[in-house]
Design an enzyme around this catalytic site. Structure first.
Site, mmCIF file in Angstrom:
data_model
loop_
_atom_site.group_PDB
_atom_site.id
_atom_site.type_symbol
_atom_site.label_atom_id
_atom_site.label_comp_id
_atom_site.label_asym_id
_atom_site.label_seq_id
_atom_site.Cartn_x
_atom_site.Cartn_y
_atom_site.Cartn_z
ATOM 1 N N PHE A 23 0.851 -1.191 0.000
ATOM 2 C CA PHE A 23 0.000 0.000 0.000
ATOM 3 C C PHE A 23 0.887 1.242 0.000
ATOM 4 O O PHE A 23 1.917 1.266 0.659
ATOM 5 C CB PHE A 23 -0.920 -0.015 1.228
ATOM 6 C CG PHE A 23 -2.094 0.901 1.100
ATOM 7 C CD1 PHE A 23 -3.188 0.542 0.329
ATOM 8 C CD2 PHE A 23 -2.104 2.130 1.733
ATOM 9 C CE1 PHE A 23 -4.275 1.390 0.202
ATOM 10 C CE2 PHE A 23 -3.181 2.979 1.613
ATOM 11 C CZ PHE A 23 -4.269 2.617 0.845
ATOM 12 N N ALA A 57 0.461 -1.729 5.938
ATOM 13 C CA ALA A 57 1.232 -1.542 7.170
ATOM 14 C C ALA A 57 0.711 -2.408 8.312
ATOM 15 O O ALA A 57 1.491 -2.889 9.139
ATOM 16 C CB ALA A 57 1.217 -0.070 7.575
ATOM 17 N N PHE A 58 -0.593 -2.621 8.353
ATOM 18 C CA PHE A 58 -1.176 -3.425 9.421
ATOM 19 C C PHE A 58 -0.639 -4.857 9.398
ATOM 20 O O PHE A 58 -0.552 -5.508 10.446
ATOM 21 C CB PHE A 58 -2.706 -3.421 9.293
ATOM 22 C CG PHE A 58 -3.412 -3.942 10.501
ATOM 23 C CD1 PHE A 58 -3.595 -3.136 11.622
ATOM 24 C CD2 PHE A 58 -3.898 -5.237 10.531
ATOM 25 C CE1 PHE A 58 -4.247 -3.617 12.747
ATOM 26 C CE2 PHE A 58 -4.550 -5.737 11.647
ATOM 27 C CZ PHE A 58 -4.730 -4.923 12.757
ATOM 28 N N GLU A 59 -0.256 -5.341 8.228
ATOM 29 C CA GLU A 59 0.239 -6.705 8.082
ATOM 30 C C GLU A 59 1.747 -6.837 8.317
ATOM 31 O O GLU A 59 2.280 -7.952 8.345
ATOM 32 C CB GLU A 59 -0.117 -7.250 6.698
ATOM 33 C CG GLU A 59 -1.595 -7.493 6.482
ATOM 34 C CD GLU A 59 -2.410 -6.228 6.230
ATOM 35 O OE1 GLU A 59 -3.604 -6.221 6.597
ATOM 36 O OE2 GLU A 59 -1.855 -5.250 5.686
ATOM 37 N N ILE A 83 -0.379 7.294 5.536
ATOM 38 C CA ILE A 83 -0.593 8.723 5.311
ATOM 39 C C ILE A 83 -1.985 9.087 5.812
ATOM 40 O O ILE A 83 -2.971 8.441 5.461
ATOM 41 C CB ILE A 83 -0.429 9.063 3.817
ATOM 42 C CG1 ILE A 83 0.983 8.645 3.357
ATOM 43 C CG2 ILE A 83 -0.673 10.553 3.575
ATOM 44 C CD1 ILE A 83 1.166 8.628 1.859
ATOM 45 N N ALA A 86 -8.948 11.470 5.852
ATOM 46 C CA ALA A 86 -10.034 12.226 6.474
ATOM 47 C C ALA A 86 -10.726 11.459 7.594
ATOM 48 O O ALA A 86 -11.596 12.009 8.262
ATOM 49 C CB ALA A 86 -11.055 12.617 5.406
ATOM 50 N N THR A 87 -10.356 10.202 7.812
ATOM 51 C CA THR A 87 -10.998 9.390 8.845
ATOM 52 C C THR A 87 -9.966 8.971 9.893
ATOM 53 O O THR A 87 -8.765 9.106 9.678
ATOM 54 C CB THR A 87 -11.618 8.116 8.224
ATOM 55 O OG1 THR A 87 -10.563 7.259 7.778
ATOM 56 C CG2 THR A 87 -12.547 8.458 7.063
ATOM 57 N N HIS A 89 -8.926 6.144 10.541
ATOM 58 C CA HIS A 89 -8.240 4.919 10.113
ATOM 59 C C HIS A 89 -6.729 5.037 10.272
ATOM 60 O O HIS A 89 -6.060 4.100 10.719
ATOM 61 C CB HIS A 89 -8.616 4.619 8.652
ATOM 62 C CG HIS A 89 -8.073 3.333 8.146
ATOM 63 N ND1 HIS A 89 -7.036 3.271 7.247
ATOM 64 C CD2 HIS A 89 -8.422 2.045 8.413
ATOM 65 C CE1 HIS A 89 -6.774 2.009 6.976
ATOM 66 N NE2 HIS A 89 -7.596 1.246 7.667
#
Length: 154
Positions: A23, A57-59, A83, A86-87, A89
């Site tokens: 990603f 990145a989570f993985e 990066i 707007a949320t 996350h």
């Protein structure tokens, strides 16, 4: 007092893994290239680098855990880019990836370094992936080389 510290010269037989998130690949590709460049400039050999790609990145922590278990590597660099959007996350992914890498690193018996960018803007990420602010992949690899050599001394 005796001082023990690592240096930046590899013997040439060290095997390393670069674990990278796909990603934001326009950023992470540059971080990978920076890490590879630092390894080669300091005596490493290209055939001793393995690139492990994970979705995001989570993985990274899971990829790190599995790579450590293989016992094939003298050290591992984790790189990626989260990066802000707007949320919320960003906050969750950045925090959990960082925590997961840190926790896994503390359980490892090999050096691991952290090259995960967490930036507010794409411009900040670009700057840290090889323009104004250097290349954090390169810097993470320098840290890994030093820690590999320090590990040998301890």
């Amino acid at each position: 007092m005796k001082t023990i510290e690592g240096n930046l010269q590899l013997k040439g037989n060290e095997k390393i893994a670069i674990i990278a998130s796909r990603f934001n690949h326009l950023i992470t590709d540059r971080l990978v290239e920076g890490a590879k460049d630092a390894f080669l400039r300091n005596g490493g050999k290209e055939e001793n680098i393995e690139l492990i790609l994970v979705p995001g990145a989570f993985e990274l922590p899971f990829g790190l855990k599995r790579a450590i278990k293989t016992g094939k590597y003298d050290g591992i660099v984790c790189v990626g880019a989260v990066i802000r959007g707007a949320t919320p996350h960003f906050d969750y992914v950045a925090a959990e990836a960082t925590k997961g890498i840190a926790n896994t690193t503390l359980q490892a018996d090999i050096p691991v370094t952290f090259g995960l960018l967490t930036t507010d803007t794409i411009e900040q990420a670009i700057e840290r992936a090889g323009t104004k602010a250097g290349n954090k992949g390169f810097e993470a690899m320098l840290g890994l080389i030093e820690m590999i050599n320090l590990y040998k001394e301890l």
